[in-house]
Structure formats: C-alpha cells, structure tokens
Enzyme design. Structure first.
Site, PDB file in Angstrom:
ATOM      1  N   ASP A  32      32.105  -2.706  -8.803  1.00 17.54           N
ATOM      2  CA  ASP A  32      31.524  -2.985  -7.485  1.00 17.54           C
ATOM      3  C   ASP A  32      32.325  -2.248  -6.413  1.00 17.54           C
ATOM      4  O   ASP A  32      33.489  -1.917  -6.620  1.00 17.54           O
ATOM      5  CB  ASP A  32      31.626  -4.486  -7.161  1.00 17.54           C
ATOM      6  CG  ASP A  32      30.687  -5.335  -8.005  1.00 17.54           C
ATOM      7  OD1 ASP A  32      29.940  -4.776  -8.828  1.00 17.54           O
ATOM      8  OD2 ASP A  32      30.714  -6.572  -7.833  1.00 17.54           O
ATOM      9  N   MET A  33      31.706  -2.047  -5.252  1.00 20.15           N
ATOM     10  CA  MET A  33      32.468  -1.507  -4.124  1.00 20.15           C
ATOM     11  C   MET A  33      32.698  -2.634  -3.130  1.00 20.15           C
ATOM     12  O   MET A  33      31.759  -3.345  -2.772  1.00 20.15           O
ATOM     13  CB  MET A  33      31.729  -0.343  -3.457  1.00 20.15           C
ATOM     14  CG  MET A  33      32.584   0.406  -2.459  1.00 20.15           C
ATOM     15  SD  MET A  33      34.134   1.071  -3.171  1.00 20.15           S
ATOM     16  CE  MET A  33      33.571   2.598  -3.906  1.00 20.15           C
ATOM     17  N   ARG A  70      25.724   3.418  -8.715  1.00 25.00           N
ATOM     18  CA  ARG A  70      24.810   2.399  -8.185  1.00 25.00           C
ATOM     19  C   ARG A  70      24.816   2.522  -6.658  1.00 25.00           C
ATOM     20  O   ARG A  70      25.861   2.416  -6.024  1.00 25.00           O
ATOM     21  CB  ARG A  70      25.292   1.010  -8.591  1.00 25.00           C
ATOM     22  CG  ARG A  70      24.370  -0.099  -8.104  1.00 25.00           C
ATOM     23  CD  ARG A  70      25.121  -1.398  -7.887  1.00 25.00           C
ATOM     24  NE  ARG A  70      25.731  -1.856  -9.115  1.00 25.00           N
ATOM     25  CZ  ARG A  70      26.804  -2.645  -9.142  1.00 25.00           C
ATOM     26  NH1 ARG A  70      27.377  -3.054  -8.030  1.00 25.00           N
ATOM     27  NH2 ARG A  70      27.317  -3.019 -10.275  1.00 25.00           N
ATOM     28  N   LYS A  84      23.274  -0.644   0.038  1.00 19.60           N
ATOM     29  CA  LYS A  84      23.452  -0.437   1.483  1.00 19.60           C
ATOM     30  C   LYS A  84      24.844  -0.866   1.939  1.00 19.60           C
ATOM     31  O   LYS A  84      25.429  -0.261   2.818  1.00 19.60           O
ATOM     32  CB  LYS A  84      22.377  -1.211   2.242  1.00 19.60           C
ATOM     33  CG  LYS A  84      21.004  -0.584   2.033  1.00 19.60           C
ATOM     34  CD  LYS A  84      19.933  -1.285   2.806  1.00 19.60           C
ATOM     35  CE  LYS A  84      18.576  -0.739   2.384  1.00 19.60           C
ATOM     36  NZ  LYS A  84      17.476  -1.592   2.866  1.00 19.60           N
ATOM     37  N   LYS A 143      20.347  -0.705  11.181  1.00 22.39           N
ATOM     38  CA  LYS A 143      19.744  -0.836   9.846  1.00 22.39           C
ATOM     39  C   LYS A 143      18.907   0.405   9.510  1.00 22.39           C
ATOM     40  O   LYS A 143      18.927   0.901   8.384  1.00 22.39           O
ATOM     41  CB  LYS A 143      18.887  -2.107   9.787  1.00 22.39           C
ATOM     42  CG  LYS A 143      18.208  -2.281   8.446  1.00 22.39           C
ATOM     43  CD  LYS A 143      17.652  -3.651   8.260  1.00 22.39           C
ATOM     44  CE  LYS A 143      16.662  -3.751   7.114  1.00 22.39           C
ATOM     45  NZ  LYS A 143      16.890  -2.942   5.941  1.00 22.39           N
ATOM     46  N   HIS A 188      16.427  -4.480  -2.534  1.00 21.56           N
ATOM     47  CA  HIS A 188      15.225  -5.327  -2.595  1.00 21.56           C
ATOM     48  C   HIS A 188      14.181  -4.843  -1.607  1.00 21.56           C
ATOM     49  O   HIS A 188      13.151  -5.477  -1.435  1.00 21.56           O
ATOM     50  CB  HIS A 188      15.584  -6.779  -2.241  1.00 21.56           C
ATOM     51  CG  HIS A 188      16.758  -7.301  -2.987  1.00 21.56           C
ATOM     52  ND1 HIS A 188      18.037  -7.219  -2.504  1.00 21.56           N
ATOM     53  CD2 HIS A 188      16.843  -7.871  -4.208  1.00 21.56           C
ATOM     54  CE1 HIS A 188      18.879  -7.734  -3.386  1.00 21.56           C
ATOM     55  NE2 HIS A 188      18.179  -8.133  -4.432  1.00 21.56           N
ATOM     56  N   ARG A 205      27.774 -13.768   1.793  1.00 23.03           N
ATOM     57  CA  ARG A 205      27.263 -12.404   1.991  1.00 23.03           C
ATOM     58  C   ARG A 205      25.754 -12.348   1.741  1.00 23.03           C
ATOM     59  O   ARG A 205      25.039 -11.586   2.382  1.00 23.03           O
ATOM     60  CB  ARG A 205      28.023 -11.409   1.102  1.00 23.03           C
ATOM     61  CG  ARG A 205      29.470 -11.209   1.530  1.00 23.03           C
ATOM     62  CD  ARG A 205      30.068  -9.959   0.934  1.00 23.03           C
ATOM     63  NE  ARG A 205      30.283 -10.079  -0.483  1.00 23.03           N
ATOM     64  CZ  ARG A 205      31.372 -10.608  -1.052  1.00 23.03           C
ATOM     65  NH1 ARG A 205      32.355 -11.046  -0.294  1.00 23.03           N
ATOM     66  NH2 ARG A 205      31.481 -10.673  -2.353  1.00 23.03           N
ATOM     67  N   ARG A 206      25.249 -13.180   0.829  1.00 15.99           N
ATOM     68  CA  ARG A 206      23.783 -13.221   0.595  1.00 15.99           C
ATOM     69  C   ARG A 206      23.078 -13.784   1.833  1.00 15.99           C
ATOM     70  O   ARG A 206      22.011 -13.342   2.206  1.00 15.99           O
ATOM     71  CB  ARG A 206      23.425 -14.071  -0.639  1.00 15.99           C
ATOM     72  CG  ARG A 206      24.054 -13.654  -1.950  1.00 15.99           C
ATOM     73  CD  ARG A 206      23.585 -12.318  -2.487  1.00 15.99           C
ATOM     74  NE  ARG A 206      24.113 -11.115  -1.899  1.00 15.99           N
ATOM     75  CZ  ARG A 206      25.303 -10.544  -2.177  1.00 15.99           C
ATOM     76  NH1 ARG A 206      26.123 -11.071  -3.029  1.00 15.99           N
ATOM     77  NH2 ARG A 206      25.663  -9.416  -1.593  1.00 15.99           N
TER      78      ARG A 206
HETATM   79  P1  FDA Z   1      17.586  -5.253   3.044  1.00 18.07           P
HETATM   80  O1  FDA Z   1      18.772  -5.897   3.669  1.00 18.07           O
HETATM   81  O2  FDA Z   1      17.153  -3.945   3.567  1.00 18.07           O
HETATM   82  O3  FDA Z   1      16.359  -6.249   3.092  1.00 18.07           O
HETATM   83  C1  FDA Z   1      15.062  -5.883   2.573  1.00 18.07           C
HETATM   84  C2  FDA Z   1      14.359  -7.133   2.094  1.00 18.07           C
HETATM   85  O4  FDA Z   1      14.969  -7.588   0.876  1.00 18.07           O
HETATM   86  C3  FDA Z   1      14.457  -8.319   3.041  1.00 18.07           C
HETATM   87  O5  FDA Z   1      13.469  -8.277   4.020  1.00 18.07           O
HETATM   88  C4  FDA Z   1      14.295  -9.487   2.084  1.00 18.07           C
HETATM   89  O6  FDA Z   1      12.939  -9.658   1.789  1.00 18.07           O
HETATM   90  C5  FDA Z   1      14.997  -9.008   0.837  1.00 18.07           C
HETATM   91  N1  FDA Z   1      16.392  -9.451   0.796  1.00 18.07           N
HETATM   92  C6  FDA Z   1      17.505  -8.691   0.918  1.00 18.07           C
HETATM   93  N2  FDA Z   1      18.620  -9.439   0.773  1.00 18.07           N
HETATM   94  C7  FDA Z   1      18.202 -10.711   0.586  1.00 18.07           C
HETATM   95  C8  FDA Z   1      18.867 -11.944   0.394  1.00 18.07           C
HETATM   96  N3  FDA Z   1      20.199 -12.039   0.366  1.00 18.07           N
HETATM   97  N4  FDA Z   1      18.106 -13.063   0.243  1.00 18.07           N
HETATM   98  C9  FDA Z   1      16.765 -12.999   0.248  1.00 18.07           C
HETATM   99  N5  FDA Z   1      16.059 -11.850   0.427  1.00 18.07           N
HETATM  100  C10 FDA Z   1      16.764 -10.728   0.599  1.00 18.07           C
HETATM  101  N6  FDA Z   1      27.064  -4.531  -1.888  1.00 18.07           N
HETATM  102  C11 FDA Z   1      28.322  -4.037  -1.813  1.00 18.07           C
HETATM  103  O7  FDA Z   1      28.851  -3.850  -0.714  1.00 18.07           O
HETATM  104  N7  FDA Z   1      29.017  -3.757  -2.969  1.00 18.07           N
HETATM  105  C12 FDA Z   1      28.464  -3.908  -4.206  1.00 18.07           C
HETATM  106  O8  FDA Z   1      29.128  -3.639  -5.224  1.00 18.07           O
HETATM  107  C13 FDA Z   1      27.130  -4.396  -4.288  1.00 18.07           C
HETATM  108  N8  FDA Z   1      26.511  -4.551  -5.499  1.00 18.07           N
HETATM  109  C14 FDA Z   1      25.177  -4.855  -5.549  1.00 18.07           C
HETATM  110  C15 FDA Z   1      24.486  -4.831  -6.763  1.00 18.07           C
HETATM  111  C16 FDA Z   1      23.126  -5.078  -6.798  1.00 18.07           C
HETATM  112  C17 FDA Z   1      22.390  -5.035  -8.115  1.00 18.07           C
HETATM  113  C18 FDA Z   1      22.423  -5.364  -5.582  1.00 18.07           C
HETATM  114  C19 FDA Z   1      20.942  -5.605  -5.574  1.00 18.07           C
HETATM  115  C20 FDA Z   1      23.095  -5.395  -4.388  1.00 18.07           C
HETATM  116  C21 FDA Z   1      24.469  -5.160  -4.341  1.00 18.07           C
HETATM  117  N9  FDA Z   1      25.156  -5.187  -3.136  1.00 18.07           N
HETATM  118  C22 FDA Z   1      26.456  -4.705  -3.089  1.00 18.07           C
HETATM  119  C23 FDA Z   1      24.526  -5.756  -1.906  1.00 18.07           C
HETATM  120  C24 FDA Z   1      23.916  -4.669  -1.029  1.00 18.07           C
HETATM  121  O9  FDA Z   1      24.912  -3.906  -0.411  1.00 18.07           O
HETATM  122  C25 FDA Z   1      23.030  -5.281   0.075  1.00 18.07           C
HETATM  123  O10 FDA Z   1      23.820  -6.091   0.904  1.00 18.07           O
HETATM  124  C26 FDA Z   1      21.858  -6.106  -0.414  1.00 18.07           C
HETATM  125  O11 FDA Z   1      21.258  -5.544  -1.540  1.00 18.07           O
HETATM  126  C27 FDA Z   1      20.788  -6.236   0.715  1.00 18.07           C
HETATM  127  O12 FDA Z   1      20.242  -4.975   1.018  1.00 18.07           O
HETATM  128  P2  FDA Z   1      18.782  -4.556   0.487  1.00 18.07           P
HETATM  129  O13 FDA Z   1      18.679  -3.083   0.511  1.00 18.07           O
HETATM  130  O14 FDA Z   1      18.570  -5.187  -0.840  1.00 18.07           O
HETATM  131  O15 FDA Z   1      17.770  -5.258   1.446  1.00 18.07           O
END
Ligand code: FDA
Length: 308
Positions: free
Chosen positions: A130-131, A180, A183, A197, A228, A289-290
C-alpha cells in the site's frame, strides 16, 4: 466538504480516538459495512463468496505504524499464516501490506526483512504494498524497488493526488512493475498534491493511459485500476476499447462493501475484477479514511447511533 474530509483524516490519525471510539457499539456497527469481520475466518469466507462471482481478492490485515520490532514480527507472522491459508484453500487471493505495519518506522532493514519473508512465502503470487502518507513515499518506493529487483513478484500502490507520481512511474514502468493506481486517501499539503477532485480525477485518467500504453505493456507492467468512480471506469474502458486493448487485460479493484454491483458487472463483462477485503481489530483509522472519501457515509454512523 473539504473541511469535513480533513477532519475525518485527522481523526484517523488521533491515538486518543483510536483507543476510545471502537468501544462504542454504534461505531462498530456502522464500520461493519466495510469489512466482513475482525477475524481471518470472516475475511476468507467473504473471499470465497466473491470467488463464486468470478471476483479476485486482496486481503489486508488492518494495522499501521507499529512502534517496535516484536510487533512488526508478529504482524509478519500473521501474514505468513494468511498466505498458508490462501494456499490451503486454493483461493484466488493476494495480500496487500502497509510498510509501517512491517516496521518502517522502527528500522528499514527490519521492514525489508519482514517483507522479504512474505514475498518468499507467497511463491508465484504478487505481494502488494500500500502507499501511505507522502512522508513515506520515498522509503516505500526504495524498499519496493529492492524487493522487485530481488523477487519480481511485488506490486506497489501509487496515488494520483500527488504531483510527483507521473515521474515515479518512469522507473516503475522500466522495471515492469505491478502498479495499483489510486487517487489517495490521506490529507496532503497543496504544494505537493492536487487540491481539486477534478484535477485528481484527470491525473488518474492520464496515468491510467500511461500504465495501459504500449511502452508499459511491452515492459510487462500489470496495471490495477483501483477506483469506485463509475464515470472514470467508463472513460477508461471506452478509451481502452478504442485502442484495441482486450477486456481481459484491464484489471479494476474496489473495496469490500462498496459498489458490489459494479464489481460483479465488471467480472461478468470479462474484465478482471478485484476486491480488497480488510480484517482485524485495528480498523478505526482505516474506517475514518473510508468516511473521509464519502462524507455521506457519516449518515450510517448517525443512523446506527439512533438505532442503538
Ligand atoms: P471517488 O472518491 O472519486 O468517489 C467516486 C464514487 O465512489 C463516490 O461517488 C461513491 O459512490 C463511491 N465511493 C468512493 N469511496 C467510497 C466510500 N468510502 N464509501 C462509499 N462509497 C464510496 N489509498 C491510498 O492512499 N493508499 C492505498 O494503498 C490505497 N489502496 C487502495 C486499494 C483499493 C483496492 C482501493 C479501491 C482503494 C485504495 N485506496 C488507497 C483508497 C483510494 O486512494 C481512494 O481514497 C478511494 O478509492 C476513493 O476514491 P475513488 O476513486 O474510489 O472514488
């Protein structure tokens, strides 16, 4: 909304809250949506369920910033047992670890030794790193490069909110890394990270195209697009189709409990679909963080508070 995000990320870093908040049942109940349980058995059962839908799993034992050698070795031992369990159950699963969980704050050599044990035990399977916060990026890339040169079966996460990431990709592509793309989940200063964003999303699309482009593919890069964001996924799949990239070369990853329908749809349509399942008792910072990623999730906490 930005201040709410910053507040939640700060909460994730508060030792005081880490110790106290998980004692409340309504907090535990709200967090349960994002992970199948605290013990390894619940994570394995969830992975088995996902496998029936053709979904691959990444397993993470929650934890970060361990402060002593013994604790880091205990974590490494737990991951070794997890790897044995994955093999025994023949699960389509890999593991993902945080280097601060393996002792990065204690001693880099200790951390590398723990990582090396995991990579050796994982055999032909990729061990993902992970980062974490920006202060760890240099050390994480350094230890990753060392492990990748020695074993060639490691993967690294990079964050599109950081300005530096496009440059960081150059050596990673040269070494044919597994990357991987995410964002970024932490609160970073404006001089090193995109604040808007829209900019983070645009950089994601740009870096995804680099990772899927001919140079990276010739070098043997495995690109895992972890998001997502449905519009972004559609943009990437449309672009890839126009380039003639077959669906089975596109790999997407999401978190357990988020966008389940999209995870299944991608697998059914012939893309590789992965889900990261986290488990363990140390879930509070990860859960904060989620919430920060989608402050609307706070509604779940409030609902659980009133349904006590
Ligand atoms: P974005 O924030 O653009 O949102 C798009 C849509 O996705 C939202 O409108 C909502 O519908 C849905 N969504 C997103 N997050 C949600 C949540 N928490 N609850 C409900 N719905 C949600 N970060 C990091 O800094 N280091 C790491 O090592 C990792 N590793 C990692 C692995 C994997 C498999 C995933 C999917 C994510 C990570 N992350 C991570 C987290 C990543 O950096 C980021 O914070 C989240 O994926 C949210 O960004 P998105 O691009 O998914 O959605």
């Amino acid at each position: 909304m930005n201040w709410i995000r910053r507040l939640l990320v700060s909460a994730s870093e508060s030792l005081w809250l880490r110790e106290r908040a998980p004692r409340y049942r309504f907090v535990r109940r709200a967090a349960a949506r994002f992970f199948p349980g605290e013990n390894v058995g619940s994570a394995i059962a969830a992975a088995r369920g996902l496998a029936t839908d053709g979904i691959f799993t990444l397993l993470t034992h929650l934890g970060e910033n361990v402060r002593d050698r013994h604790e880091s070795e205990t974590v490494a031992q737990q991951y070794l047992e997890l790897l044995d369990r994955i093999r025994a159950e023949n699960l389509p699963a890999e593991i993902s670890v945080k280097l601060t969980q393996l002792g990065l704050d204690v001693d880099h050599e200790l951390c590398y030794a723990n990582l090396a044990r995991l990579v050796e035990r994982a055999g032909s399977q990729t061990v993902w790193i992970d980062m974490e916060q920006s202060a760890y990026v240099d050390a994480t890339l350094e230890l990753y490069t060392r492990a990748q040169k020695a074993y060639r079966r490691t993967g690294i996460c990079v964050q599109t909110y950081l300005h530096r990431t496009e440059k960081d990709l150059v050596p990673l592509i040269e070494m044919g890394a597994a990357v991987r793309l995410v964002k970024g989940a932490y609160s970073e200063p404006r001089d090193i990270a995109y604040a808007k964003k829209r900019e983070v999303d645009e950089n994601y699309f740009r870096l995804a195209r680099i990772l899927l482009g001919p140079e990276a593919q010739r070098a043997g890069v495995r690109a895992v697009l972890a998001t997502h964001h449905r519009k972004l996924i559609a943009r990437i799949t449309e672009w890839a189709a126009a380039q003639g990239i077959p669906k089975n070369q596109l790999e997407f990853a999401m978190l357990y409990g988020i966008q389940r329908g999209e995870q299944v749809r991608l697998a059914r349509e012939g893309y590789r679909s992965d889900v990261l399942i986290s488990y363990g008792a140390f879930w509070f910072p990860w859960y904060m963080r989620r919430l920060a990623e989608r402050p609307a999730n706070i509604l779940f906490v409030i609902r659980n508070f009133f349904s006590r």
